[in-house]
Design a protein around this motif. Structure first.
Motif, PDB file in Angstrom:
ATOM      1  N   ALA A  49       0.543 -55.750  13.273  1.00 58.65           N
ATOM      2  CA  ALA A  49      -0.898 -55.480  13.384  1.00 58.65           C
ATOM      3  C   ALA A  49      -1.272 -54.196  12.647  1.00 58.65           C
TER       4      ALA A  49
ATOM      5  N   ASP B 129      -3.670 -53.659   9.230  1.00 63.15           N
ATOM      6  CA  ASP B 129      -4.758 -52.694   9.002  1.00 63.15           C
ATOM      7  C   ASP B 129      -4.627 -52.013   7.639  1.00 63.15           C
TER       8      ASP B 129
ATOM      9  N   GLU C  74      -5.599 -54.590   4.981  1.00 67.32           N
ATOM     10  CA  GLU C  74      -7.049 -54.790   4.947  1.00 67.32           C
ATOM     11  C   GLU C  74      -7.735 -53.584   4.285  1.00 67.32           C
TER      12      GLU C  74
ATOM     13  N   ALA D 129      -2.449 -62.982   8.838  1.00 68.95           N
ATOM     14  CA  ALA D 129      -3.346 -62.658   9.960  1.00 68.95           C
ATOM     15  C   ALA D 129      -4.662 -62.085   9.470  1.00 68.95           C
ATOM     16  N   VAL D 130      -4.588 -61.233   8.434  1.00 74.12           N
ATOM     17  CA  VAL D 130      -5.821 -60.675   7.866  1.00 74.12           C
ATOM     18  C   VAL D 130      -6.711 -61.806   7.347  1.00 74.12           C
TER      19      VAL D 130
ATOM     20  N   LYS E 281      -8.285 -63.789  10.235  1.00 78.32           N
ATOM     21  CA  LYS E 281      -9.399 -63.099  10.905  1.00 78.32           C
ATOM     22  C   LYS E 281     -10.744 -63.539  10.346  1.00 78.32           C
ATOM     23  N   HIS E 282     -10.733 -63.827   9.026  1.00 77.18           N
ATOM     24  CA  HIS E 282     -11.986 -64.163   8.350  1.00 77.18           C
ATOM     25  C   HIS E 282     -12.169 -65.660   8.146  1.00 77.18           C
TER      26      HIS E 282
ATOM     27  N   LYS F 128     -13.434 -69.841  15.100  1.00 78.07           N
ATOM     28  CA  LYS F 128     -13.624 -68.901  16.217  1.00 78.07           C
ATOM     29  C   LYS F 128     -12.951 -69.448  17.470  1.00 78.07           C
TER      30      LYS F 128
ATOM     31  N   VAL G  48      -3.137 -60.622  16.461  1.00 72.96           N
ATOM     32  CA  VAL G  48      -4.353 -60.326  15.688  1.00 72.96           C
ATOM     33  C   VAL G  48      -5.452 -61.367  15.926  1.00 72.96           C
ATOM     34  N   ILE G  49      -5.062 -62.635  16.102  1.00 75.40           N
ATOM     35  CA  ILE G  49      -6.048 -63.725  16.192  1.00 75.40           C
ATOM     36  C   ILE G  49      -6.255 -64.197  17.627  1.00 75.40           C
TER      37      ILE G  49
END
Lengths: 349, 349
Positions: free
Chosen positions: B33, B37, B40, B127-128, B131-132, B136, B160-161
């Motif tokens: 995680a 960051d 990202e 994971a990044v 996220k997008h 949902k 992360v998700i």
């Protein structure tokens, strides 16, 4: 039985200290001569090499380059920086390290410092070229630029070519004094000169190895006469040259790898179509080297990945003869290759 | 005072053992995680990076690649091999190491193993992207291919998700058992499936990470339904794909760096002009990620140099927090930079 994966997962590492011990154990001139043999042997099998151009990251202060190559069995690359402003800040202009790896499984088999080794291989490459290009019976070499490369060149030409006299010049007399001091007791006659013109007078071979990152004119046209061999090693990146263009136009020019030299070498000053001869072809007898006593020959050297490969191959062959290395735990080696996660977690217990 | 050259001449080295200690000290999910960051943050300053394509040396057995990049202040590169046949011979399919260096003087500041670190950064990158791009409230992920990357992906998506269930499938049930065992006690519900079809049933996210070097069809068109997010990480070199072309044609496709992905990714099956969206643009709010619940999103991941850079940057930032490193004598450091030869000879006394 082949080596177990656990043994292969450890990578032999030759530190600066190890490399210095190796150089002193073998002797610098002898080691340069032995590396020259490896370089010549690899030039002879030129077609076997993957000749990827170096990958350069340029910045205002300098350049960082990766120089990969492969002969199909072994892969090698060198990391090298060139930062002309470093010297004034107390850093090396050039630092380097290199890696050899097995092509069949991709595992590295050597990590080595290459700051010292690059100095050796550059001198060795110059000597290989001069064997084929310098005038017969050459005894005197002018050395313009007396920095980190100077003594290695002098010893290479003494050992491989038979030079007995070096004529030193540097814009900074402190550098000349340093080189003269280091070359005392080598059997070479060392003459300190006050100008470049004085240094080249009567020299059979002229070596230029200055470090400014700019279009410089270390040698002007009037300084070079019939029959001389020029060993130009300082011009090795875009915007960095040492020779006046008129010298180039009067010389027969020999290069390592034309696509790279046209960008980085002295010949960046010439048209892209200007004729040059590849050094490997001369070594292999496919092209002429020096063909007359009056000819001016120029080795426009920028350093090529195969030369680093040859030097690393040499060092790898010395590992178990001399024992100057340590083993680095650099490659993960789970018992089950699919169980990387389990290996990490079990390390916790 | 800045660091003396002598201190800078020593390069911190993170061995496999050091890296495993670091992962266990921080915790694998937490570390992934935190690396996410960094990735990202670096995607957000995409324009600052020098995006040189990787330099690959291909052979019959596999590939060796150098992946350099720079943000203008720090330079980084990764050495990585990919040898699909290695696993059967008891070697890792992928081994890697990486280097960070200062752009201003070219001196390396970190040498790190990257076999373990690449697994972490690949999971972090997935994971990044998710996220997008993932639907949902996604709770279930199918994982097709339960090799070395599998557990890292599962933990990344849990942390992360917010995934709580993974549905595992591999052509080799031994791999599935291994992954299930490693994921016990992580809080994830782990379901072992007998077919890929069974695994993807009801999954919000489908991750494919198989390792065959061939055009494979791990997922066929009928297996993917409206609203799913596909995280395709196994197709990462020319000739190696995992998804049926029809899936690609129904998906909105997101990639790291189009010039590289068109050669190495799933989209090598499509026309060169097929529209794709760059992930960094989604992160920066310059392009839409998932825009509807019915949309099929595909992250066609091949791994890009900036992600390795981010991971190395993260490791460099941990050096003095955790102390898991040793110093390597990798750079020659004469008192007088021009006196490399004298340094070597004085080491003899």
């Amino acid at each position: 039985m082949t080596l177990s994966p656990s043994a292969l997962a450890m990578v032999p590492f030759v530190s600066v200290d190890d490399m210095m011990k190796l150089v002193n154990a073998i002797g610098p001139a002898q080691m340069i001569a032995e590396i020259a043999d490896y370089i010549e042997a690899d030039f002879l099998r030129w077609d076997q090499f993957d000749k990827t151009p170096r990958v350069a990251a340029h910045s205002e202060e300098g350049v960082i380059e990766l120089m990969p190559t492969s002969d199909g069995e072994t892969y090698g690359f060198k990391y090298v920086n060139g930062h002309p402003a470093n010297m004034a800040r107390g850093f090396q202009t050039v630092t380097a390290f290199g890696v050899l790896a097995r092509v069949d499984n991709g595992y590295p088999i050597l990590l080595s410092e290459m700051t010292v080794l690059t100095a050796l291989r550059t001198a060795a490459t110059s000597a290989v070229a001069a064997k084929h290009l310098a005038p017969k019976g050459a005894t005197t070499m002018a050395m313009i630029g007396n920095g980190a490369q100077c003594e290695f060149q002098a010893l290479a030409f003494q050992k491989v070519i038979g030079i007995n006299t070096v004529r030193l010049y540097d814009i900074d007399p402190v550098a000349t004094d340093k080189a003269a001091r280091n070359l005392a007791n080598t059997g070479l006659t060392v003459i300190k000169c006050k100008t470049a013109q004085e240094a080249v007078t009567g020299a059979d071979i002229v070596t230029t190895c200055t470090a400014d990152k700019q279009y410089a004119t270390i040698l002007t046209d009037n300084m070079i006469g019939a029959g001389q061999h020029i060993n130009a090693i300082g011009g090795d990146c875009p915007g960095k040259t040492e020779l006046h263009k008129d010298i180039l136009l009067r010389s027969d020019i020999f290069v390592e790898f034309p696509p790279q030299t046209r960008i980085e070498g002295e010949i960046q000053q010439l048209d892209a179509g200007h004729p040059v001869t590849e050094l490997w072809q001369v070594i292999a007898g496919k092209a002429k080297g020096r063909s007359s006593a009056d000819q001016i020959t120029l080795f426009d050297s920028v350093g090529f990945a195969t030369e680093d490969f040859s030097a690393l191959r040499y060092v790898h062959d010395q590992l178990h003869k001399h024992g100057y290395f340590t083993e680095l735990d650099m490659l993960a080696d789970p018992d089950d290759p699919r169980d990387l996660f389990g290996m990490v977690r079990r390390a916790n217990t």
